[in-house]
Enzyme design. Structure first.
Site, PDB file in Angstrom:
ATOM      1  CB  CYS B 195      -0.935  -0.003   1.210  1.00 20.95           C
ATOM      2  SG  CYS B 195      -2.194  -1.297   1.130  1.00 20.95           S
ATOM      3  CB  CYS B 354      12.436   8.059  -6.638  1.00 20.78           C
ATOM      4  SG  CYS B 354      13.367   6.916  -5.598  1.00 20.78           S
TER       5      CYS B 354
END
Lengths: 68, 395
Positions: B195, B354
């Site tokens: 998730c 990132c």
């Protein structure tokens, strides 16, 4: 000649004699992530290689999710 | 059914009033309410699934709930883990959950297990409960919970979630299948996003967790038809429920006719985690890295550096390092992104980043293979928030 089967509600065609394992490969699905129901009953993993798709078969293929 | 022994169980006046809507249900009644009080439930994880399900189980009058959690509350939990309030950020989840559950029902006895469930402690922890609820968020712990339940003969109330999709069933109950009957082999590491990587609708674990709580209560009361032998699938986006029919696999390695797994094993190893970690380290060793502080110094000194952000456009829109250009990793993987990077670099030094450094490392490997050299920002934009500019939100 092709066999028409239903995979997750969609019609798909495969060559006669296609095994469930080969079907997964053709659908580009990773087998380790999947649970397969064939005509309303689970198809255990050891049977994927020896089961061939038959006309009118209904497959439900579910992918594992792991979140909590 | 579990049929807990209720001979010594009494309900006080306060409890009778509190549970009156249960007491007038013929399927529960006084005897059923006593069964709930006599019952004990272990919930592994007090996250997305554990939060709603333990709150309802506490309210329903379960006598004893065990909580296993070693994590602390993070701001990013609050969108779905409704047991934890804003004031608890940075504090142990188990303390936050205990506080909330005790507030919901002071009659509840809570056992606190502030540990990581492991092969060493799982049997001792699980042994003392009537049923186990799997609210974990990783595959090694799911296999561990499953095997512990099979070895101890306990029902395993299962739930899992991702994005808009939830799954629930009851494993190893009255000759029903276990988790390994469905998934004898774990998924290869990195193939099933968590998730944290793929996102999750905050309400989704509420639906699945409450299904798990419902099944737990039904098993304790011995009423209705449980999800044993059925995998319930919930699609929140299209608001559809469907189910798959399951059966125990006679060839299952743990609950089959000739089991090969007869004690707990090393589940990290089983799921290939150490091997994947080693490969990651090896790949990283060949990459050049720069810290956020060093990057800031380079930029401040006016050096000729191009900084490329490889996260997705939504992440870029929510928070970014000033002066960076977005080229999402999938674009690099598919090819067109490579040419974009090549034209952006055009002789300058290249830094990629990132969120935390994983995706940019992957992008750099792809770029290196086509002759574009670059440096990875260690710890990603999160490190930038920590070291350079705390006003950049950590999304």
């Amino acid at each position: 000649m092709v066999e028409t089967v239903c995979v997750n509600g969609e019609e798909r065609t495969f060559a006669p004699g296609t095994t469930v394992s080969a079907m997964l490969a053709q659908l580009a699905l990773e087998p380790r992530l999947l649970v397969i129901e064939r005509n309303g009953d689970i198809l255990h993993r050891q049977d994927w290689q020896k089961t061939t798709v038959a006309p009118g078969d209904r497959f439900e293929i579910v992918t594992v999710v792991g979140g909590g | 059914m579990l049929n807990p022994d209720t001979t010594t169980i009494e309900l006080s006046r306060d409890e009778l009033e509190r549970y009156s809507r249960h007491l007038i249900l013929p399927e529960v009644g006084l005897e059923g309410q006593k069964k709930l009080k006599a019952a004990s439930v272990l919930c592994v994880g007090t996250g997305g699934l554990g939060a709603p399900l333990t709150m309802y189980l506490a309210a329903a009058g379960i006598g004893r709930i065990g909580l296993v959690d070693f994590d602390v509350v993070d701001a990013s939990n609050l969108q779905r883990q409704i047991i934890h309030g804003t004031a608890w950020i940075g504090k142990p989840k188990i303390d936050s959950a205990t506080d909330r559950l005790q507030e919901i029902n002071p009659h509840l006895q809570i056992d606190r297990w502030p540990v990581r469930l492991s092969s060493e402690n799982a049997l001792d922890i699980c042994r003392d409960y009537d049923l186990i609820i799997d609210g974990t968020d990783n595959f090694p712990t799911r296999y561990l919970v499953n095997d512990a339940c099979v070895l101890l003969g306990k029902p395993n109330v299962y739930g899992s979630i991702f994005r808009f999709e939830g799954q629930s069933t009851v494993f190893h109950y009255e000759d029903g299948p276990c988790y390994r009957c469905l998934y004898p082999e774990p998924p290869p590491p990195g193939l099933v996003p968590s998730c944290a990587e793929g996102g999750v609708l905050g309400i989704l674990p509420g639906v699945i967790g409450v299904i798990q709580a419902t099944e737990a209560v039904k098993i304790i009361l011995g009423i209705g038809t449980t999800l044993k032998g059925r995998l319930m699938l919930y699609d929140a986006l299209n608001m559809k429920f469907r189910e798959l029919k399951l059966r125990r696999n006679p060839e299952c390695p743990v609950c089959g006719d000739h089991p090969t797994v007869t004690s707990l094993i090393d589940y990290e190893e089983f799921c290939g985690i150490p091997q994947a970690r080693a490969e990651e380290e090896k790949a990283k060793a060949t990459l050049q890295e720069i810290t956020a502080t060093e990057l800031k110094q380079l930029l401040d000194a006016g050096k000729d550096v191009v900084v490329i952000d490889v996260r997705n456009p939504d992440e870029f829109a929510a928070a970014r390092i000033p002066g960076t250009t977005l080229v999402p990793l999938p674009k690099i993987e598919q090819g067109p992104g490579i040419e974009k990077v090549r034209s952006l670099v055009n002789g300058s030094a290249l830094v990629l980043h990132c969120r935390s450094g994983m995706r940019s490392a992957k992008a750099l490997q792809i770029l290196q293979s086509v002759g574009i050299e670059g440096i990875n920002l260690k710890g990603g934009i999160h490190a930038w928030s920590d070291e350079v500019d705390p006003s950049v939100p950590k999304v």
